[in-house]
Design a protein around this motif. Structure first.
Motif, short mmCIF file in Angstrom:
data_model
loop_
_atom_site.label_atom_id
_atom_site.label_comp_id
_atom_site.label_asym_id
_atom_site.label_seq_id
_atom_site.Cartn_x
_atom_site.Cartn_y
_atom_site.Cartn_z
N GLY A 1 42.30 45.55 33.77
CA GLY A 1 41.84 44.63 32.75
C GLY A 1 42.88 44.51 31.65
N VAL A 2 42.67 43.56 30.75
CA VAL A 2 43.56 43.39 29.61
C VAL A 2 42.71 43.37 28.34
N ASN A 3 43.08 44.19 27.38
CA ASN A 3 42.44 44.17 26.07
C ASN A 3 43.12 43.07 25.25
N MET A 4 42.35 42.06 24.87
CA MET A 4 42.93 40.87 24.24
C MET A 4 42.38 40.63 22.84
N SER A 5 43.28 40.21 21.97
CA SER A 5 42.91 39.73 20.64
C SER A 5 43.91 38.64 20.28
N VAL A 6 43.73 38.00 19.14
CA VAL A 6 44.66 36.95 18.74
C VAL A 6 45.98 37.52 18.22
N SER A 7 46.09 38.82 18.18
CA SER A 7 47.33 39.43 17.72
C SER A 7 48.03 40.26 18.78
N CYS A 8 47.29 40.69 19.82
CA CYS A 8 47.87 41.64 20.77
C CYS A 8 47.21 41.52 22.14
N LEU A 9 48.02 41.69 23.19
CA LEU A 9 47.54 41.76 24.56
C LEU A 9 48.04 43.07 25.14
N ARG A 10 47.14 43.90 25.64
CA ARG A 10 47.52 45.23 26.10
C ARG A 10 46.78 45.57 27.38
N LEU A 11 47.50 46.14 28.34
CA LEU A 11 46.87 46.51 29.59
C LEU A 11 45.75 47.52 29.34
N GLY A 12 44.60 47.26 29.95
CA GLY A 12 43.44 48.11 29.75
C GLY A 12 43.22 49.08 30.91
N SER A 13 41.97 49.23 31.29
CA SER A 13 41.62 50.24 32.30
C SER A 13 41.62 49.66 33.71
N LEU A 14 41.66 50.58 34.68
CA LEU A 14 41.56 50.19 36.08
C LEU A 14 40.21 49.57 36.36
N LEU A 15 40.20 48.52 37.18
CA LEU A 15 38.98 47.87 37.60
C LEU A 15 38.86 47.97 39.12
N PRO A 16 37.64 47.96 39.65
CA PRO A 16 37.47 48.06 41.11
C PRO A 16 37.85 46.77 41.83
N LEU A 17 38.43 46.94 43.01
CA LEU A 17 38.72 45.83 43.91
C LEU A 17 37.71 45.86 45.04
N GLU A 18 36.99 44.76 45.23
CA GLU A 18 35.95 44.70 46.24
C GLU A 18 36.30 43.63 47.26
N LEU A 19 36.61 44.05 48.48
CA LEU A 19 37.05 43.12 49.52
C LEU A 19 36.06 43.08 50.67
N HIS A 20 35.96 41.90 51.30
CA HIS A 20 35.18 41.75 52.52
C HIS A 20 36.12 41.85 53.71
N LYS A 21 35.65 42.33 54.82
CA LYS A 21 36.46 42.40 56.02
C LYS A 21 36.73 40.99 56.53
N THR A 22 37.95 40.77 56.97
CA THR A 22 38.33 39.48 57.54
C THR A 22 38.92 39.70 58.92
N ASN A 23 39.14 38.61 59.64
CA ASN A 23 39.71 38.71 60.98
C ASN A 23 41.12 39.26 60.92
N ASP A 24 41.48 40.09 61.87
CA ASP A 24 42.79 40.73 61.93
C ASP A 24 43.84 39.67 62.28
N LEU A 25 44.88 39.61 61.47
CA LEU A 25 45.96 38.66 61.75
C LEU A 25 47.05 39.29 62.63
N SER A 26 46.93 40.60 62.87
CA SER A 26 47.89 41.31 63.71
C SER A 26 49.32 41.11 63.22
N LEU A 27 49.54 41.47 61.97
CA LEU A 27 50.87 41.32 61.39
C LEU A 27 51.86 42.26 62.07
#
Length: 243
Positions: free
Chosen positions: A217-243
């Motif tokens: 996440g990003v902590n935002m204000s009109v004076s500063c932008l700063r990297l915040g805390s880790l957020l979860p990534l939630e993915l659905h299974k997709t078809n295998d592309l066989s890379l």
């Protein structure tokens, strides 16, 4: 990152031609401003929204003001629509050692050539450690509740970046994708498979093959932008592309 001067508030009239927007200043004057965002900006360019602008001191610029932030209603936070900012935010966090996965790396370079005719956002090196190739993507697409998604439009460039990162991983380096979430309401991230199913498939595949993905996440204000805390990534299974 810290803004070096106070931002100027305005009301959005409309965004058009991708790089331009018309706004009304507090004085009532209507001006055209630069919009540093080529994406769909879904939900980020609603007429009547309060926006915040940066005024350049460069008199040679055609448009003196650049659109930086959208202020969410009811004081719920901001959206940073300037796509140049996430890299600056991540760079500052890297220099300060605040990204845990790569905190041990002290040598940081920007825009390094890699893979096939590409430039990686950051390359990190450290004696005794594997080289790191790190790409940054900005997340502003708000779906529902606290869920956001990437991308907001089909991104062939983003697909190529995933393949480039995988190539570096297969050559023995570490490959990392950082989703920089520039929307205050987003606390969870998913992939927008309903917008770009190919990107969704590729993301699942490269993760399975060892590419590291982190959402911040990003902590935002009109004076500063700063990297915040880790957020979860939630993915659905997709078809295998066989890379």
């Amino acid at each position: 990152m810290q803004y070096d001067k106070a931002l100027v508030s305005a009301v959005l009239i409309k965004r058009y031609k991708r790089f331009l927007a018309d706004v009304q200043l507090q004085t009532g004057e209507v001006i055209t401003v630069h919009c540093a965002n080529t994406g769909a900006m879904t939900g980020c360019a609603i007429a009547g929204s309060k926006v915040w602008l940066y005024k350049s001191d460069n008199f040679k610029r055609k448009y003196a003001y650049s659109w930086e932030l959208v202020e969410l209603a009811n004081h719920r936070g901001f959206i940073c629509i300037n796509t140049a900012r996430p890299n600056q935010i991540v760079e500052r966090a890297l220099l300060e050692g605040r990204i845990a996965a790569v905190a041990a790396y002290k040598n940081i370079k920007r825009e390094v050539k890699y893979a096939e005719a590409s430039r990686v956002d950051f390359m990190l090196t450290e004696t005794g450690l594997k080289d790191v190739y790190l790409e940054v993507k900005s997340v502003t697409l708000h779906l529902d509740g606290d869920l956001g998604a990437f991308p907001d439009a089909v991104t062939l460039r983003g697909q190529k970046h995933l393949m480039d990162l995988l190539a570096m991983k297969q050559q023995g380096a570490r490959a990392i994708l950082v989703f920089c979430v520039s929307h205050s309401l987003i606390k969870r991230v998913t992939v927008a498979d309903f917008i770009d199913p190919k990107y969704a498939q590729l993301l699942n595949e490269v993760i399975a093959k060892g590419v590291e993905v982190y959402c911040y996440g990003v902590n935002m204000s009109v004076s500063c932008l700063r990297l915040g805390s880790l957020l979860p990534l939630e993915l659905h299974k997709t078809n295998d592309l066989s890379l």
